[in-house]
Design an enzyme around this catalytic site. Sequence first.
Site, PDB file in Angstrom:
ATOM      1  N   CYS A   1      60.852  68.707  34.825  1.00 37.37           N
ATOM      2  CA  CYS A   1      59.954  69.831  34.549  1.00 37.37           C
ATOM      3  C   CYS A   1      59.753  70.652  35.816  1.00 37.37           C
ATOM      4  O   CYS A   1      59.634  70.112  36.913  1.00 37.37           O
ATOM      5  CB  CYS A   1      58.610  69.316  34.031  1.00 37.37           C
ATOM      6  SG  CYS A   1      58.665  68.901  32.296  1.00 37.37           S
TER       7      CYS A   1
ATOM      8  N   ARG B   1      64.247  64.315  35.926  1.00 41.26           N
ATOM      9  CA  ARG B   1      63.785  63.904  37.246  1.00 41.26           C
ATOM     10  C   ARG B   1      64.165  62.452  37.565  1.00 41.26           C
ATOM     11  O   ARG B   1      64.694  62.129  38.605  1.00 41.26           O
ATOM     12  CB  ARG B   1      62.252  64.057  37.238  1.00 41.26           C
ATOM     13  CG  ARG B   1      61.593  63.818  38.548  1.00 41.26           C
ATOM     14  CD  ARG B   1      61.607  65.075  39.357  1.00 41.26           C
ATOM     15  NE  ARG B   1      61.190  64.816  40.706  1.00 41.26           N
ATOM     16  CZ  ARG B   1      61.679  65.458  41.744  1.00 41.26           C
ATOM     17  NH1 ARG B   1      62.563  66.388  41.595  1.00 41.26           N
ATOM     18  NH2 ARG B   1      61.253  65.179  42.941  1.00 41.26           N
TER      19      ARG B   1
HETATM   20  N1  EPU Z   1      56.547  64.147  47.139  1.00 40.42           N
HETATM   21  C1  EPU Z   1      57.075  64.520  48.326  1.00 40.42           C
HETATM   22  N2  EPU Z   1      58.268  63.976  48.691  1.00 40.42           N
HETATM   23  C2  EPU Z   1      58.918  63.079  47.930  1.00 40.42           C
HETATM   24  C3  EPU Z   1      58.356  62.692  46.704  1.00 40.42           C
HETATM   25  C4  EPU Z   1      57.157  63.244  46.333  1.00 40.42           C
HETATM   26  O1  EPU Z   1      56.503  65.337  49.057  1.00 40.42           O
HETATM   27  O2  EPU Z   1      59.978  62.608  48.341  1.00 40.42           O
HETATM   28  C5  EPU Z   1      55.241  64.724  46.723  1.00 40.42           C
HETATM   29  C6  EPU Z   1      55.352  65.488  45.400  1.00 40.42           C
HETATM   30  O3  EPU Z   1      55.757  66.811  45.606  1.00 40.42           O
HETATM   31  C7  EPU Z   1      53.926  65.378  44.872  1.00 40.42           C
HETATM   32  C8  EPU Z   1      53.483  64.007  45.379  1.00 40.42           C
HETATM   33  O4  EPU Z   1      54.349  63.663  46.457  1.00 40.42           O
HETATM   34  O5  EPU Z   1      53.113  66.339  45.485  1.00 40.42           O
HETATM   35  C9  EPU Z   1      53.538  62.903  44.354  1.00 40.42           C
HETATM   36  O6  EPU Z   1      54.807  62.882  43.722  1.00 40.42           O
HETATM   37  P1  EPU Z   1      55.415  61.554  43.088  1.00 40.42           P
HETATM   38  O7  EPU Z   1      56.645  61.209  43.834  1.00 40.42           O
HETATM   39  O8  EPU Z   1      54.335  60.539  43.005  1.00 40.42           O
HETATM   40  O9  EPU Z   1      55.787  62.031  41.639  1.00 40.42           O
HETATM   41  P2  EPU Z   1      57.139  61.750  40.852  1.00 40.42           P
HETATM   42  O10 EPU Z   1      57.569  60.357  41.098  1.00 40.42           O
HETATM   43  O11 EPU Z   1      58.099  62.843  41.068  1.00 40.42           O
HETATM   44  C10 EPU Z   1      55.937  60.779  38.765  1.00 40.42           C
HETATM   45  C11 EPU Z   1      55.986  61.037  37.289  1.00 40.42           C
HETATM   46  C12 EPU Z   1      55.323  62.360  36.985  1.00 40.42           C
HETATM   47  C13 EPU Z   1      53.903  62.332  37.504  1.00 40.42           C
HETATM   48  C14 EPU Z   1      53.875  61.965  38.988  1.00 40.42           C
HETATM   49  C15 EPU Z   1      52.482  61.779  39.548  1.00 40.42           C
HETATM   50  C16 EPU Z   1      58.029  59.982  36.627  1.00 40.42           C
HETATM   51  C17 EPU Z   1      59.420  60.131  36.160  1.00 40.42           C
HETATM   52  N3  EPU Z   1      57.366  61.099  36.866  1.00 40.42           N
HETATM   53  O12 EPU Z   1      56.638  61.852  39.370  1.00 40.42           O
HETATM   54  O13 EPU Z   1      55.309  62.464  35.571  1.00 40.42           O
HETATM   55  O14 EPU Z   1      53.315  63.600  37.332  1.00 40.42           O
HETATM   56  O15 EPU Z   1      54.593  60.731  39.195  1.00 40.42           O
HETATM   57  O16 EPU Z   1      51.822  60.759  38.892  1.00 40.42           O
HETATM   58  O17 EPU Z   1      57.531  58.878  36.752  1.00 40.42           O
HETATM   59  C18 EPU Z   1      55.138  63.618  33.529  1.00 40.42           C
HETATM   60  O18 EPU Z   1      55.153  62.507  32.979  1.00 40.42           O
HETATM   61  O19 EPU Z   1      54.842  64.677  32.933  1.00 40.42           O
HETATM   62  C19 EPU Z   1      55.456  63.684  34.953  1.00 40.42           C
HETATM   63  C20 EPU Z   1      55.804  64.805  35.559  1.00 40.42           C
END
Ligand code: EPU
Length: 425
Positions: free
Chosen positions: A118, A94
């Site tokens: 994931c 990711r």
């Molecule tokens: N979302 C959108 N549009 C976007 C981006 C996100 O709708 O452009 C939504 C997502 O679908 C979700 C929410 O916003 O419903 C939050 O997503 P976020 O962008 O905060 O998550 P992420 O950056 O993709 C990171 C961590 C994840 C963790 C989440 C939430 C990393 C690489 N990943 O993901 O970590 O679950 O924040 O805290 O930093 C893990 O470590 O197992 C993992 C998946």
Amino acid sequence: MGESLRIKGNNTLVGEVSVGGAKNSLVALIPASIITKSVIKLTNVKPIEDTYTLLKILEKLNVFTLYDNKDVLYIDARKVKNCILDCEEVMKMRASYYFMGALLSLYKKVGVIGPGGCNFGERPIDLHLKAFESLGVNYTLSNDLYLFNKNGFSEKSFRFEKKSVGATINAILASCKTKSKITFSNCAMEPEIDDLINFLNLCGCNIERQNESIIIRKCSKIHGCEYKVMSDRIEAGTFMIIGSLLSDNLKINNINPNYLSSLIKVLEEIGVTIEKRENSVIVKRGNIYKAVNVVVDTYPGFPTDLQQPLSVLLCKCDGVSTIKETIYPARLSHIDSLNAMGADIFIKDELIVINGNRDFVSNRVSGKDLRGGISLVIAALLANGESIVEGVKYIKRGYSDLVRKLKRIGASVELEEVSNEKENC
Ligand code: EPU
């Protein structure tokens, strides 16, 4: 050839565990390093699969690295070169999308293939793209390849319509070399974002956090630095849950308890005793646990990354517990396998409903994502008899040295090679 864990459960655990550097901070710091076009020394770098994948991506950009496979990583980005990142490694994880922001801070034309990671339902990147557009970046998308072109006029401010860790980080990376002040509002509050801000400021950037706003100002010169990655609050939380189930005294070192307040609140409500120290916590299990209702939320709320491990603990509470997963409602890969091990978990009205007072029984199960996989390990540590947990490749994306750490506190765990592991995501 895959790997599985053979776990004999029900051992009482005792002793100390040291938590490594935060995966979700590291995966932003490594791409961020290229912005400096200098030499960076990162410490507290844990040897997880995501680290190795990012190092392979750096190679494509002509960035040299030296890693001791334990803790210290040197990144030499003095000869960084732009190229289209469409390799298998980018598609595997990711956080490879942080190269979009990092490359956009250096070059006008950037190409990066859509990220993997994931698989727990929709994971759009629309918020990242909107933030880039506000910075004057246009893009086209063809066969999953994003081609960015930075030419337009950069807005003075941008408000995220929804909080996103990844989009906030990408916005910071793409704009940290701005020539005029930019304000991002409604930014995510996760500590890993502030770890990145601290790193970039140490490299000479001028980034200020004001609650949910992040202000980026012109900086004079960007240079290399030495930086210690913050500790992994999710790994810490995982061991706190393990201690709550199996230990009368488990000390978890190298953590900041303040980042775990939402978990500590839930554990104390259940009936676990937690002693907080400056850089550690001691977890002592209770006799009877009370059922609870937990809502997963953005930081400082209860983290989605601990929802699956917590489900195992709630199976041992007295009564019916519920979890509302508001961040990734489809992050449910663990439920069938936990039920096959004696749990009674089901979905009703968008809630994860967990019947308590269950005993786990050993079984052969397979993790399908990182946190789902570790929740099966926790269930196997509790079960009477010998379990096999497959899908270790997912667990290795976030937990390093797991077998040694568990053995040191008294668990009976062996890593084995398997020849017929199925691909799950
Ligand atoms: N979302 C959108 N549009 C976007 C981006 C996100 O709708 O452009 C939504 C997502 O679908 C979700 C929410 O916003 O419903 C939050 O997503 P976020 O962008 O905060 O998550 P992420 O950056 O993709 C990171 C961590 C994840 C963790 C989440 C939430 C990393 C690489 N990943 O993901 O970590 O679950 O924040 O805290 O930093 C893990 O470590 O197992 C993992 C998946």
